[in-house]
Design a protein around this motif. Sequence first.
Motif, PDB file in Angstrom:
ATOM      1  N   ASP A   1      14.406  60.460  29.204  1.00 14.57           N
ATOM      2  CA  ASP A   1      14.137  61.120  29.786  1.00 14.57           C
ATOM      3  C   ASP A   1      13.175  60.701  30.887  1.00 14.57           C
ATOM      4  O   ASP A   1      12.514  59.796  30.574  1.00 14.57           O
ATOM      5  N   GLY A   2      13.354  61.508  31.993  1.00 17.47           N
ATOM      6  CA  GLY A   2      12.583  60.856  33.240  1.00 17.47           C
ATOM      7  C   GLY A   2      13.428  60.151  33.668  1.00 17.47           C
ATOM      8  O   GLY A   2      13.106  59.364  35.081  1.00 17.47           O
ATOM      9  N   ARG A   3      14.612  59.396  33.821  1.00 23.36           N
ATOM     10  CA  ARG A   3      15.240  58.262  34.562  1.00 23.36           C
ATOM     11  C   ARG A   3      15.833  58.634  35.788  1.00 23.36           C
ATOM     12  O   ARG A   3      15.208  57.542  36.382  1.00 23.36           O
ATOM     13  N   LEU A   4      16.001  59.377  36.194  1.00 20.63           N
ATOM     14  CA  LEU A   4      16.476  59.622  37.068  1.00 20.63           C
ATOM     15  C   LEU A   4      15.479  59.762  37.948  1.00 20.63           C
ATOM     16  O   LEU A   4      14.884  58.318  39.431  1.00 20.63           O
ATOM     17  N   SER A   5      14.179  60.440  38.237  1.00 20.70           N
ATOM     18  CA  SER A   5      13.208  60.406  38.626  1.00 20.70           C
ATOM     19  C   SER A   5      12.452  59.146  38.400  1.00 20.70           C
ATOM     20  O   SER A   5      11.359  58.797  39.418  1.00 20.70           O
ATOM     21  N   ASP A   6      12.630  58.199  37.508  1.00 20.00           N
ATOM     22  CA  ASP A   6      11.833  56.985  37.557  1.00 20.00           C
ATOM     23  C   ASP A   6      12.224  55.836  38.462  1.00 20.00           C
ATOM     24  O   ASP A   6      11.770  54.479  38.820  1.00 20.00           O
ATOM     25  N   PHE A   7      13.954  56.168  38.506  1.00 20.36           N
ATOM     26  CA  PHE A   7      14.149  55.065  39.578  1.00 20.36           C
ATOM     27  C   PHE A   7      14.007  55.036  41.160  1.00 20.36           C
ATOM     28  O   PHE A   7      14.011  54.801  42.033  1.00 20.36           O
TER      29      PHE A   7
ATOM     30  N   LYS B   1       7.778  44.978  35.668  1.00 20.80           N
ATOM     31  CA  LYS B   1       7.792  46.308  34.832  1.00 20.80           C
ATOM     32  C   LYS B   1       8.784  46.973  34.208  1.00 20.80           C
ATOM     33  O   LYS B   1       9.212  46.774  33.004  1.00 20.80           O
ATOM     34  N   ARG B   2       8.041  47.896  35.439  1.00 22.19           N
ATOM     35  CA  ARG B   2       9.223  49.252  34.638  1.00 22.19           C
ATOM     36  C   ARG B   2      10.484  49.221  34.949  1.00 22.19           C
ATOM     37  O   ARG B   2      11.559  49.240  33.710  1.00 22.19           O
ATOM     38  N   TRP B   3      10.597  48.028  35.750  1.00 23.75           N
ATOM     39  CA  TRP B   3      12.180  47.610  35.894  1.00 23.75           C
ATOM     40  C   TRP B   3      12.567  46.564  34.558  1.00 23.75           C
ATOM     41  O   TRP B   3      14.040  46.976  34.860  1.00 23.75           O
ATOM     42  N   LEU B   4      11.995  46.046  34.114  1.00 21.51           N
ATOM     43  CA  LEU B   4      12.452  45.016  33.208  1.00 21.51           C
ATOM     44  C   LEU B   4      12.307  45.673  32.113  1.00 21.51           C
ATOM     45  O   LEU B   4      13.307  46.043  30.556  1.00 21.51           O
ATOM     46  N   LYS B   5      12.090  47.130  31.952  1.00 22.12           N
ATOM     47  CA  LYS B   5      11.762  47.800  30.644  1.00 22.12           C
ATOM     48  C   LYS B   5      12.616  48.868  30.638  1.00 22.12           C
ATOM     49  O   LYS B   5      13.481  48.921  30.016  1.00 22.12           O
ATOM     50  N   ILE B   6      13.450  48.581  31.925  1.00 20.07           N
ATOM     51  CA  ILE B   6      14.513  50.239  31.853  1.00 20.07           C
ATOM     52  C   ILE B   6      15.778  48.734  31.220  1.00 20.07           C
ATOM     53  O   ILE B   6      16.010  49.588  31.049  1.00 20.07           O
ATOM     54  N   MET B   7      16.176  48.120  32.193  1.00 15.55           N
ATOM     55  CA  MET B   7      16.296  47.330  31.887  1.00 15.55           C
ATOM     56  C   MET B   7      16.711  46.882  30.400  1.00 15.55           C
ATOM     57  O   MET B   7      17.755  46.365  29.696  1.00 15.55           O
ATOM     58  N   GLY B   8      15.732  46.096  29.808  1.00 12.25           N
ATOM     59  CA  GLY B   8      15.538  46.191  28.266  1.00 12.25           C
ATOM     60  C   GLY B   8      16.508  47.313  27.618  1.00 12.25           C
ATOM     61  O   GLY B   8      16.636  46.956  26.166  1.00 12.25           O
TER      62      GLY B   8
ATOM     63  N   LEU C   1      27.699  65.165  34.067  1.00 13.21           N
ATOM     64  CA  LEU C   1      28.744  63.911  35.294  1.00 13.21           C
ATOM     65  C   LEU C   1      27.922  63.975  36.694  1.00 13.21           C
ATOM     66  O   LEU C   1      27.452  62.696  37.257  1.00 13.21           O
ATOM     67  N   ALA C   2      27.665  64.750  37.147  1.00 16.24           N
ATOM     68  CA  ALA C   2      27.406  64.698  38.776  1.00 16.24           C
ATOM     69  C   ALA C   2      25.922  64.466  38.002  1.00 16.24           C
ATOM     70  O   ALA C   2      25.755  63.380  39.233  1.00 16.24           O
ATOM     71  N   LEU C   3      24.579  64.085  37.510  1.00 14.88           N
ATOM     72  CA  LEU C   3      23.532  63.507  37.166  1.00 14.88           C
ATOM     73  C   LEU C   3      23.584  62.110  37.142  1.00 14.88           C
ATOM     74  O   LEU C   3      22.908  60.806  37.613  1.00 14.88           O
ATOM     75  N   MET C   4      24.535  61.999  36.298  1.00 16.23           N
ATOM     76  CA  MET C   4      25.368  60.192  35.798  1.00 16.23           C
ATOM     77  C   MET C   4      25.041  59.667  37.131  1.00 16.23           C
ATOM     78  O   MET C   4      24.896  58.899  37.620  1.00 16.23           O
ATOM     79  N   GLY C   5      26.161  60.200  38.351  1.00 14.41           N
ATOM     80  CA  GLY C   5      27.169  59.898  39.179  1.00 14.41           C
ATOM     81  C   GLY C   5      25.773  59.676  39.812  1.00 14.41           C
ATOM     82  O   GLY C   5      25.714  57.866  40.342  1.00 14.41           O
ATOM     83  N   GLU C   6      24.918  60.715  40.258  1.00 15.01           N
ATOM     84  CA  GLU C   6      23.288  60.239  41.390  1.00 15.01           C
ATOM     85  C   GLU C   6      22.659  59.235  40.549  1.00 15.01           C
ATOM     86  O   GLU C   6      21.837  58.409  41.331  1.00 15.01           O
ATOM     87  N   VAL C   7      22.450  59.103  39.488  1.00 14.73           N
ATOM     88  CA  VAL C   7      21.831  58.162  38.596  1.00 14.73           C
ATOM     89  C   VAL C   7      22.363  56.684  38.751  1.00 14.73           C
ATOM     90  O   VAL C   7      21.739  56.271  39.307  1.00 14.73           O
ATOM     91  N   LEU C   8      23.255  56.313  38.964  1.00 11.52           N
ATOM     92  CA  LEU C   8      23.918  55.440  38.912  1.00 11.52           C
ATOM     93  C   LEU C   8      23.786  54.897  39.753  1.00 11.52           C
ATOM     94  O   LEU C   8      23.741  53.813  41.005  1.00 11.52           O
ATOM     95  N   VAL C   9      24.045  56.023  40.997  1.00  7.04           N
ATOM     96  CA  VAL C   9      24.372  55.368  43.252  1.00  7.04           C
ATOM     97  C   VAL C   9      22.524  54.767  43.088  1.00  7.04           C
ATOM     98  O   VAL C   9      22.494  53.588  44.027  1.00  7.04           O
ATOM     99  N   VAL C  10      21.405  55.350  42.563  1.00  6.21           N
ATOM    100  CA  VAL C  10      20.096  55.143  42.698  1.00  6.21           C
ATOM    101  C   VAL C  10      19.902  53.910  41.955  1.00  6.21           C
ATOM    102  O   VAL C  10      19.003  53.194  42.864  1.00  6.21           O
ATOM    103  N   TRP C  11      20.208  53.625  41.366  1.00  6.91           N
ATOM    104  CA  TRP C  11      20.513  52.532  40.276  1.00  6.91           C
ATOM    105  C   TRP C  11      20.698  51.698  40.582  1.00  6.91           C
ATOM    106  O   TRP C  11      19.852  50.249  41.125  1.00  6.91           O
ATOM    107  N   MET C  12      21.947  51.103  41.369  1.00  6.57           N
ATOM    108  CA  MET C  12      22.484  50.274  42.368  1.00  6.57           C
ATOM    109  C   MET C  12      21.584  50.192  43.448  1.00  6.57           C
ATOM    110  O   MET C  12      21.193  48.478  43.600  1.00  6.57           O
TER     111      MET C  12
END
Length: 331
Positions: free
Chosen positions: A276-282, A254-261, A208-219
Amino acid sequence: RDLQELTVIYDVYRDWKETLGGWSNALWVDVQPDSMTRGTEQFIQRMKKMDSKYKELEPYNPINDNIRNFYDSLPLFKDLKHEALRDRHWKMLMDVTGKTFDFSNFTLQNLVDMKLYEFKDEILNIVAGAARELSIEKSISQIKETWFHEALQTRKYERAGMDRGYILLDTTEIAEKIDDNIMNLQSISNVKWVKPFLQEVHTWEKKLALMGEVLVVWMQVQMKWMYLESIFVGSEDIANQLPKEAKKFEDIDKRWLKIMGETEKVPNVDQACHMDGRLSDFTYLAEKLDECQKGLSDYLETKRMAFPRFYFISDDELLSILGSSDPRAAQ
């Protein structure tokens, strides 16, 4: 006359022995304490409703005591059929009582023969602990169920009629659920009955902590991408004047469009955030977007230094001027 009166009592006794025999020979897994309670209460009423002349006969009290003793043992049977009891609790019962249970052929009579009523207090403590553990188990299951179904909401994004992939809709409610679940797990981890689930609790706290961190950086990345996309994709003139930043943004795009796809295909929050690597990607995209933003800001600063009156207008207004082929736009 006495024989007729005895017959009345023995009729009850015969029915009771037949009923009790059926219950006693039933496998423990098939035992239904509530049904036995109702059945036993019917026999108690039959004995109670007898005339006083029957109650004075010698067989009455032994039969009545036999029925009532069994009735008094039913709460213990009910405790031992509690839905919260797991294999670990039966192991605890075996350790406490010194008895061994083999549920493949274990009957109610086997249980009676073990005289478990002698360990009533110990059994009650184990069952009470199991019930508390069941509450924890259900709370964890509810959290897992929530994130099995929770999905990110997306919508199509366009630029002047051109398909630009997808963007996330507001994630505030999802973030609130994450925070609530983390607080719930922290509360659970502080109770003494959590031990059988402690590893799972810690696992979900981390998830859950990772999910929260990823969503913050994602937005954050989405906001930066949308702003710079409007410049490097929406304004060809500006892109031509900043070829280095434009090239960098092309890779980001390109990277953004791939992630959103991928997100559109697999919108589950848990899965999307744990790719895999989602947080580091963002994190990488955020850094590169900041570099693009800095390059853009430096470019605008050079224009302001050359034309000081540009200091009195916003970046967006200046970009509008610089991106226009109409020389009157600077007026």
